[in-house]
Design a protein around this motif. Structure first.
Motif, PDB file in Angstrom:
ATOM      1  N   SER A 199      27.508  41.231  52.914  1.00  0.00           N
ATOM      2  CA  SER A 199      27.010  40.462  51.768  1.00  0.00           C
ATOM      3  C   SER A 199      27.575  40.947  50.445  1.00  0.00           C
ATOM      4  O   SER A 199      27.408  40.281  49.426  1.00  0.00           O
ATOM      5  CB  SER A 199      25.480  40.531  51.709  1.00  0.00           C
ATOM      6  N   ASN A 200      28.235  42.117  50.461  1.00  0.00           N
ATOM      7  CA  ASN A 200      28.804  42.665  49.230  1.00  0.00           C
ATOM      8  C   ASN A 200      30.198  43.237  49.493  1.00  0.00           C
ATOM      9  O   ASN A 200      30.478  43.720  50.593  1.00  0.00           O
ATOM     10  CB  ASN A 200      27.915  43.783  48.672  1.00  0.00           C
ATOM     11  N   TYR A 201      31.044  43.149  48.486  1.00  0.00           N
ATOM     12  CA  TYR A 201      32.326  43.834  48.546  1.00  0.00           C
ATOM     13  C   TYR A 201      32.403  44.834  47.401  1.00  0.00           C
ATOM     14  O   TYR A 201      31.595  44.792  46.466  1.00  0.00           O
ATOM     15  CB  TYR A 201      33.497  42.858  48.536  1.00  0.00           C
ATOM     16  N   LEU A 202      33.360  45.746  47.477  1.00  0.00           N
ATOM     17  CA  LEU A 202      33.475  46.813  46.490  1.00  0.00           C
ATOM     18  C   LEU A 202      34.512  46.454  45.430  1.00  0.00           C
ATOM     19  O   LEU A 202      35.657  46.133  45.749  1.00  0.00           O
ATOM     20  CB  LEU A 202      33.879  48.128  47.173  1.00  0.00           C
ATOM     21  N   GLU A 203      34.092  46.510  44.179  1.00  0.00           N
ATOM     22  CA  GLU A 203      35.007  46.243  43.072  1.00  0.00           C
ATOM     23  C   GLU A 203      36.146  47.251  43.091  1.00  0.00           C
ATOM     24  O   GLU A 203      35.946  48.437  43.362  1.00  0.00           O
ATOM     25  CB  GLU A 203      34.259  46.336  41.747  1.00  0.00           C
ATOM     26  N   GLN A 204      37.357  46.777  42.805  1.00  0.00           N
ATOM     27  CA  GLN A 204      38.547  47.621  42.733  1.00  0.00           C
ATOM     28  C   GLN A 204      39.217  47.454  41.377  1.00  0.00           C
ATOM     29  O   GLN A 204      39.189  46.363  40.795  1.00  0.00           O
ATOM     30  CB  GLN A 204      39.540  47.247  43.843  1.00  0.00           C
ATOM     31  N   ASP A 205      39.840  48.531  40.888  1.00  0.00           N
ATOM     32  CA  ASP A 205      40.592  48.413  39.649  1.00  0.00           C
ATOM     33  C   ASP A 205      41.990  47.869  39.936  1.00  0.00           C
ATOM     34  O   ASP A 205      42.297  47.477  41.073  1.00  0.00           O
ATOM     35  CB  ASP A 205      40.632  49.750  38.895  1.00  0.00           C
ATOM     36  N   ALA A 206      42.847  47.870  38.939  1.00  0.00           N
ATOM     37  CA  ALA A 206      44.183  47.280  39.096  1.00  0.00           C
ATOM     38  C   ALA A 206      45.021  48.025  40.116  1.00  0.00           C
ATOM     39  O   ALA A 206      45.998  47.471  40.644  1.00  0.00           O
ATOM     40  CB  ALA A 206      44.894  47.254  37.746  1.00  0.00           C
ATOM     41  N   ASN A 207      44.650  49.262  40.438  1.00  0.00           N
ATOM     42  CA  ASN A 207      45.385  50.064  41.423  1.00  0.00           C
ATOM     43  C   ASN A 207      44.684  50.083  42.778  1.00  0.00           C
ATOM     44  O   ASN A 207      44.955  50.970  43.593  1.00  0.00           O
ATOM     45  CB  ASN A 207      45.554  51.491  40.894  1.00  0.00           C
ATOM     46  N   TYR A 208      43.789  49.134  43.005  1.00  0.00           N
ATOM     47  CA  TYR A 208      43.049  49.005  44.266  1.00  0.00           C
ATOM     48  C   TYR A 208      42.091  50.178  44.513  1.00  0.00           C
ATOM     49  O   TYR A 208      41.678  50.411  45.644  1.00  0.00           O
ATOM     50  CB  TYR A 208      43.988  48.878  45.476  1.00  0.00           C
ATOM     51  N   VAL A 209      41.719  50.897  43.468  1.00  0.00           N
ATOM     52  CA  VAL A 209      40.787  52.012  43.607  1.00  0.00           C
ATOM     53  C   VAL A 209      39.362  51.514  43.410  1.00  0.00           C
ATOM     54  O   VAL A 209      39.072  50.813  42.430  1.00  0.00           O
ATOM     55  CB  VAL A 209      41.092  53.133  42.595  1.00  0.00           C
ATOM     56  N   VAL A 210      38.476  51.862  44.330  1.00  0.00           N
ATOM     57  CA  VAL A 210      37.084  51.443  44.254  1.00  0.00           C
ATOM     58  C   VAL A 210      36.408  52.087  43.046  1.00  0.00           C
ATOM     59  O   VAL A 210      36.525  53.296  42.814  1.00  0.00           O
ATOM     60  CB  VAL A 210      36.351  51.825  45.562  1.00  0.00           C
ATOM     61  N   THR A 211      35.679  51.266  42.267  1.00  0.00           N
ATOM     62  CA  THR A 211      35.057  51.744  41.024  1.00  0.00           C
ATOM     63  C   THR A 211      33.634  52.255  41.217  1.00  0.00           C
ATOM     64  O   THR A 211      33.137  53.020  40.396  1.00  0.00           O
ATOM     65  CB  THR A 211      34.997  50.608  39.989  1.00  0.00           C
ATOM     66  N   GLY A 212      32.962  51.808  42.284  1.00  0.00           N
ATOM     67  CA  GLY A 212      31.567  52.167  42.498  1.00  0.00           C
ATOM     68  C   GLY A 212      30.630  50.979  42.390  1.00  0.00           C
ATOM     69  O   GLY A 212      29.452  51.077  42.747  1.00  0.00           O
ATOM     70  N   LYS A 213      31.135  49.847  41.924  1.00  0.00           N
ATOM     71  CA  LYS A 213      30.297  48.654  41.755  1.00  0.00           C
ATOM     72  C   LYS A 213      30.355  47.769  42.988  1.00  0.00           C
ATOM     73  O   LYS A 213      31.434  47.513  43.531  1.00  0.00           O
ATOM     74  CB  LYS A 213      30.773  47.862  40.534  1.00  0.00           C
ATOM     75  N   LEU A 214      29.176  47.315  43.448  1.00  0.00           N
ATOM     76  CA  LEU A 214      29.083  46.351  44.540  1.00  0.00           C
ATOM     77  C   LEU A 214      28.945  44.943  43.954  1.00  0.00           C
ATOM     78  O   LEU A 214      28.179  44.731  42.998  1.00  0.00           O
ATOM     79  CB  LEU A 214      27.874  46.642  45.436  1.00  0.00           C
ATOM     80  N   ILE A 215      29.674  43.992  44.532  1.00  0.00           N
ATOM     81  CA  ILE A 215      29.653  42.608  44.049  1.00  0.00           C
ATOM     82  C   ILE A 215      29.264  41.699  45.211  1.00  0.00           C
ATOM     83  O   ILE A 215      29.859  41.774  46.292  1.00  0.00           O
ATOM     84  CB  ILE A 215      31.040  42.192  43.513  1.00  0.00           C
TER      85      ILE A 215
END
Length: 339
Positions: A199-215
Motif C-alpha cells: 500500500s506504500n512505496y518509499l520516496e527516493q531522491d534524484a539518485n534513487y536513495v530512499v529518504t525515509g518517507k512512505l507514500i
C-alpha cells in the motif's frame, strides 16, 4: 530433489568455481554457481508442457566473467551484500562511530557477488554456500559469516534461506538479484501482469536513495494492489526502479509479488520474510551476449529484490539493519513457479 556438482575449470584467487544443479520430481532444474551465488537457470514446464528457462543469464561461467559484461554489470542472478541498494553518500554511523564507504550500488566495488563461496556439506539434497567477509572489506566493520541455502521443492519452489553472524556491530541487508522473464521468447516485460500487496512505496531522491518517507500507492503509477500489466502506467523510457513496503507483519513469511504471462501460462509468486520488495524492470540492462546469443536489452526482465529498507541504517524510524555479536541475521525468500 537431487543435486549434481560440476567443475567449471575456472579458479579465482585459488578457489575453484563449481556449478551445482538441483532437480526435482517434476523435471525442473536450477543451476547455481558458487561464484556470486549466481542462479543461472530455473527451468520448469510452462502451461503448454514445454521446458522453459525463466531466468536471464549465460550458458557458462565465462559469460559472467567477461570484461564487456562486467563493464556494464547488471548483477545478473547474483547475491547482493553486505548491503543491498544504496546508502546515502556511502556514510553511516554505528554507536557514535562514523564510517565512509566508496559510493556504489549493492555493497561496494567487489561485494559478495564477486566472491567464490565455499560449498558446505548438507544432509538433504540442497546447496549451502558460505562466505566469510573479513572486517574492513568494502569498509564494513566486523568479520561477517554468511550462509545461503538453496532448495528446490517438488512444488517448483526455489527456497533461499539466509543466515549471518558477526563479531562486531555491522550493517547487513542481503538480497538476490535474479532477472525474470516468463515469456519463452523473451522480449519486453511490459505485457506481464503484476500484483503486489504493497500500500506504500518509499520516496527516493534524484539518485534513487530512499529518504525515509512512505507514500501511498493509491492514485499513482505504483499501485499494483489489484494487479495490472507492468507497462500499463509506466514511463516506457524509465520503467520501475522502486522500493515497496509490503502489507504483512514484520518478519512473517508472506506474498511480495505475483507475476503472470499469458503466452506461457506461467505464474511466479515471490514470498519473503523481508519487509520490502524492490521492483526493477531492468532499465540499465544491456549485454552483447546471452543464453541465445542475442544479448539482453532494457526492459527485457524484471527483478523482485526482497530486502530490508534501503538506506535503513540512516533512517531511525526504519527497522534496524545493524547486526550485533550474539545475534543471528535470518531471512527466507521463495520463488514459486506454476501454471
Amino acid at each position: 530433489m537431487k543435486e549434481n556438482q560440476i567443475s567449471t575449470g575456472r579458479f579465482i584467487d585459488g578457489k575453484e568455481i563449481f556449478a551445482v544443479e538441483l532437480t526435482n520430481s517434476l523435471g525442473s532444474k536450477v543451476k547455481i554457481y558458487n561464484y556470486g551465488a549466481i542462479v543461472s537457470e530455473f527451468i520448469v514446464k510452462n502451461g503448454h508442457g514445454e521446458q522453459q528457462d525463466v531466468i536471464l543469464g549465460f550458458n557458462d561461467i565465462d559469460g559472467y566473467l567477461n570484461e564487456d559484461y562486467l563493464a556494464e554489470y547488471p548483477y545478473l542472478g547474483v547475491i547482493v551484500g553486505r548491503y543491498s541498494n544504496r546508502i546515502k553518500d556511502g556514510k553511516y554511523s554505528i554507536d557514535g562511530k562514523d564510517y565512509q564507504m566508496e559510493q556504489s550500488l549493492h555493497g561496494g566495488v567487489a561485494g559478495f557477488d564477486k566472491k567464490v563461496w565455499d560449498i558446505l556439506p548438507t544432509i538433504d539434497p540442497s546447496l549451502t554456500l558460505q562466505y566469510i567477509s573479513p572486517a574492513g572489506e568494502e569498509s564494513f566493520p566486523g568479520n561477517l559469516t554468511v550462509q545461503l541455502t538453496f532448495k528446490l521443492s517438488d512444488e517448483d519452489e526455489l527456497i533461499l534461506d539466509y543466515k549471518a553472524v558477526t563479531d562486531a556491530p555491522t550493517p547487513i541487508n542481503l538480497t538476490h538479484h535474479s532477472y525474470f522473464n516468463l515469456n519463452k521468447n523473451g522480449g519486453n516485460v511490459g505485457d506481464h501482469h503484476l500484483r503486489m500487496p504493497a500500500s506504500n512505496y518509499l520516496e527516493q531522491d534524484a539518485n534513487y536513495v530512499v529518504t525515509g518517507k512512505l507514500i501511498p500507492v493509491e492514485g499513482t503509477i505504483h499501485d499494483f494492489l489489484g494487479g495490472k500489466k507492468i507497462g500499463q502506467d509506466w514511463d516506457p523510457k524509465e520503467g520501475y526502479d522502486q522500493s515497496y513496503v509490503l502489507d504483512k507483519p514484520y518478519g512473517h513469511l508472506g506474498l511480495a509479488a505475483e507475476a503472470t504471462e499469458a503466452s506461457s501460462g506461467l505464474k511466479l509468486e515471490v514470498y519473503t520474510t523481508e519487509p520490502v520488495a524492490h521492483f526493477y524492470t531492468s532499465k540499465y540492462l544491456n549485454t552483447a551476449d546471452s543464453k541465445d546469443h542475442k544479448g539482453y536489452k532494457p526492459f527485457e526482465a524484471f527483478c523482485v529484490e526482497t530486502q530490508h529498507y534501503p538506506n535503513g541504517i540512516n533512517v531511525s524510524e526504519f527497522p534496524t539493519t545493524i547486526l550485533r555479536p550474539g545475534e543471528t541475521y535470518a531471512q527466507t525468500t521463495i520463488f514459486k513457479l506454476s501454471h
